[in-house]
Structures are given as C-alpha cells and as structure tokens.
Design an enzyme around this catalytic site. Structure first.
Site, PDB file in Angstrom:
ATOM      1  N   LEU A   1       5.874  -0.909   3.749  1.00 23.41           N
ATOM      2  CA  LEU A   1       4.729  -1.437   4.482  1.00 23.41           C
ATOM      3  C   LEU A   1       3.982  -2.329   3.504  1.00 23.41           C
ATOM      4  O   LEU A   1       3.741  -1.926   2.362  1.00 23.41           O
ATOM      5  CB  LEU A   1       3.813  -0.308   4.962  1.00 23.41           C
ATOM      6  CG  LEU A   1       4.263   0.509   6.178  1.00 23.41           C
ATOM      7  CD1 LEU A   1       3.302   1.672   6.407  1.00 23.41           C
ATOM      8  CD2 LEU A   1       4.345  -0.363   7.418  1.00 23.41           C
ATOM      9  N   ASP A   2       3.614  -3.532   3.940  1.00 20.17           N
ATOM     10  CA  ASP A   2       2.950  -4.435   3.004  1.00 20.17           C
ATOM     11  C   ASP A   2       1.547  -3.938   2.673  1.00 20.17           C
ATOM     12  O   ASP A   2       1.032  -3.005   3.288  1.00 20.17           O
ATOM     13  CB  ASP A   2       2.933  -5.869   3.544  1.00 20.17           C
ATOM     14  CG  ASP A   2       2.114  -6.013   4.811  1.00 20.17           C
ATOM     15  OD1 ASP A   2       0.895  -5.786   4.751  1.00 20.17           O
ATOM     16  OD2 ASP A   2       2.687  -6.368   5.860  1.00 20.17           O
ATOM     17  N   VAL A   3       0.945  -4.564   1.697  1.00 17.94           N
ATOM     18  CA  VAL A   3      -0.329  -4.091   1.159  1.00 17.94           C
ATOM     19  C   VAL A   3      -1.436  -4.082   2.211  1.00 17.94           C
ATOM     20  O   VAL A   3      -2.371  -3.268   2.141  1.00 17.94           O
ATOM     21  CB  VAL A   3      -0.731  -4.949  -0.068  1.00 17.94           C
ATOM     22  CG1 VAL A   3      -1.120  -6.361   0.358  1.00 17.94           C
ATOM     23  CG2 VAL A   3      -1.838  -4.291  -0.870  1.00 17.94           C
ATOM     24  N   ASP A   4      -1.327  -4.943   3.226  1.00 15.91           N
ATOM     25  CA  ASP A   4      -2.348  -5.032   4.268  1.00 15.91           C
ATOM     26  C   ASP A   4      -2.007  -4.198   5.500  1.00 15.91           C
ATOM     27  O   ASP A   4      -2.657  -4.346   6.542  1.00 15.91           O
ATOM     28  CB  ASP A   4      -2.540  -6.496   4.685  1.00 15.91           C
ATOM     29  CG  ASP A   4      -3.104  -7.339   3.550  1.00 15.91           C
ATOM     30  OD1 ASP A   4      -3.996  -6.843   2.841  1.00 15.91           O
ATOM     31  OD2 ASP A   4      -2.646  -8.481   3.367  1.00 15.91           O
ATOM     32  N   SER A   5      -0.989  -3.348   5.391  1.00 15.99           N
ATOM     33  CA  SER A   5      -0.586  -2.489   6.502  1.00 15.99           C
ATOM     34  C   SER A   5      -0.749  -1.026   6.109  1.00 15.99           C
ATOM     35  O   SER A   5      -0.706  -0.673   4.930  1.00 15.99           O
ATOM     36  CB  SER A   5       0.869  -2.761   6.898  1.00 15.99           C
ATOM     37  OG  SER A   5       1.040  -4.107   7.296  1.00 15.99           O
TER      38      SER A   5
END
Length: 238
Positions: A105-109
């Site tokens: 999961l990316d840093v903004d998720s």
C-alpha cells in the site's frame, strides 16, 4: 534431526544468532511454563506453545502470518526512502525471520496489509493468475459520473500496461465515495484506474483481501496474528 535446545528455539524465533540467544538465556529473562531457564543447551522434549522473554509471552511458531492496519504515512519497504517503514511497527525479531509484505500500500493509502515469511502464501495472494480479489474504499475529488462507472466496469488501459483492467465490482456509497474490487495488484492500480477515466483519488483504504476483512478491532499501527481459519480462507482451503 538435531535436538531442539533452548538456544536453537530462540534463534529460530528471531532473537539473533545462537550466540546472542545463549547470552539472553543466561541473563535469566527466558521462562518456559513460568520457570526461568538459564541453561541454553537444555533439550526440550517438545516445542512449547509459548515462551516468555523479558516478561512478554511469545508464541513459538516460525511461520508468520500477520494482519496489520496500515496507517497513512508509512512505506511498505525494508529500506524506506522518505517515511517510516511499516516494519518498524513490528517486533524487530520478525525482520530476522525474513518477514515481507504481501503486495504493498503506498504511503498515502491505509487499511488492510498482510505480511508473512512464507513464500507460498505470499505468491498465492500476489499471483496475477489467481486474481485474488481486493476491495477498497475510495474517496474521489469529483462525483463519479455514470460514464466513468461504466468505463471502470468494462475495462481501461493503463499506461505501460498491455491488457485492460476492470473493476470486478463497484458500489457507490455517495457521489464521491466508492467501494471498488479488483483482481490484479498493479502498481498504484486503483489510483491509475480512476485517473484513466478522468477522476482523482483523494483517499484510499483497503478493506479486504480474498474475502478476509480488516479486523475492526485493530486501530491504525496495530497488528495481530492470523488465525488458522483466516489462513485457510486466504489459501482457499475451506
């Protein structure tokens, strides 16, 4: 097969080398069934279900299957570039046990993140051929139009991808909030899919993988061991 000694057991659980484990045992901080054991070479007749180290009860299984509620602002990398790593939220001994995230999961998720040190488990869930379903809660910058919804369900071509990807299901919760289910796990796939139809993802939270929902008791940054039934569900053994 070598006898299971206490030092071997601790080393297998990520407490360092056998030399490190011997030193830890001799400090008098390791207990089995409430009894302090200071002999690293004591042979265990059977593998205990738990040991206690520095007052913490530790399950003794070597295979790790972890569910985490990933918070915003963390990278799914052992070598993060700009933010803290999700692995910093786990006991350091798990790193010695070669734990990895199942996908990313990316840093903004945020939301459901699975982690394991079992290659077959990771491959089963990551393999595009299996098409394990992943469900997300999405907040959009603009209302989702009917034509955009139809495009997502029929398939869109993403940049640098040869095949179209499509939403396996799509449910509007409000004008700008949607639940979407996908079967692939491409890089930033959900964000790219909405961008491809002319919208923009403001917030992204993963709700489930393979029908297994994020445990609602877990707060962001918290984690738990998966139960046997949860592992079986993910491996399609039920």
């Amino acid at each position: 097969m070598p006898a299971l000694t206490l030092e071997r057991l601790l080393s297998s659980l990520g407490f360092g080398s056998r030399k490190d484990s011997r030193a830890l045992i001799r400090m008098g901080v390791v207990e089995i069934d409430g009894i302090i054991e200071e002999d690293p070479f004591i042979e265990l007749e059977k593998r205990p279900d738990y040991i206690t180290v520095n007052g913490e009860q530790i399950p003794t299984f070597e295979d790790l299957y972890i569910m985490m509620h990933k918070p915003l602002g963390y990278e799914c990398s052992h070598n993060p570039r700009y933010h803290d790593s999700v692995f910093s939220l786990l006991p350091s001994r798990f790193l010695e046990m070669k734990i990895r995230s199942v996908g990313r999961l990316d840093v903004d998720s945020s939301g459901l993140l699975l982690l394991s040190n079992k290659g077959d488990f990771i491959h089963h869930l990551e393999s595009p051929k299996r098409g394990v379903l992943k469900r997300y809660d999405v907040t959009l910058a603009r209302p989702l139009e009917k034509t955009q919804e139809e495009q997502l369900l029929s398939g869109v071509i993403l940049k640098n991808e040869k095949r179209a990807v499509f939403a396996r299901s799509l449910e509007k919760k409000s004008e700008t909030q949607v639940e979407i289910e996908i079967g692939e796990g491409l890089y930033h796939q959900v964000r790219r899919m909405f961008a491809a139809v002319g919208n923009h993802v403001e917030e992204l939270r993963r709700l489930s993988i393979g029908g297994l929902n994020l445990d609602q008791q877990l707060k962001p940054k918290e984690w738990k061991y998966l139960t046997e039934s949860e592992i079986d569900q993910l491996m399609n053994r039920i």
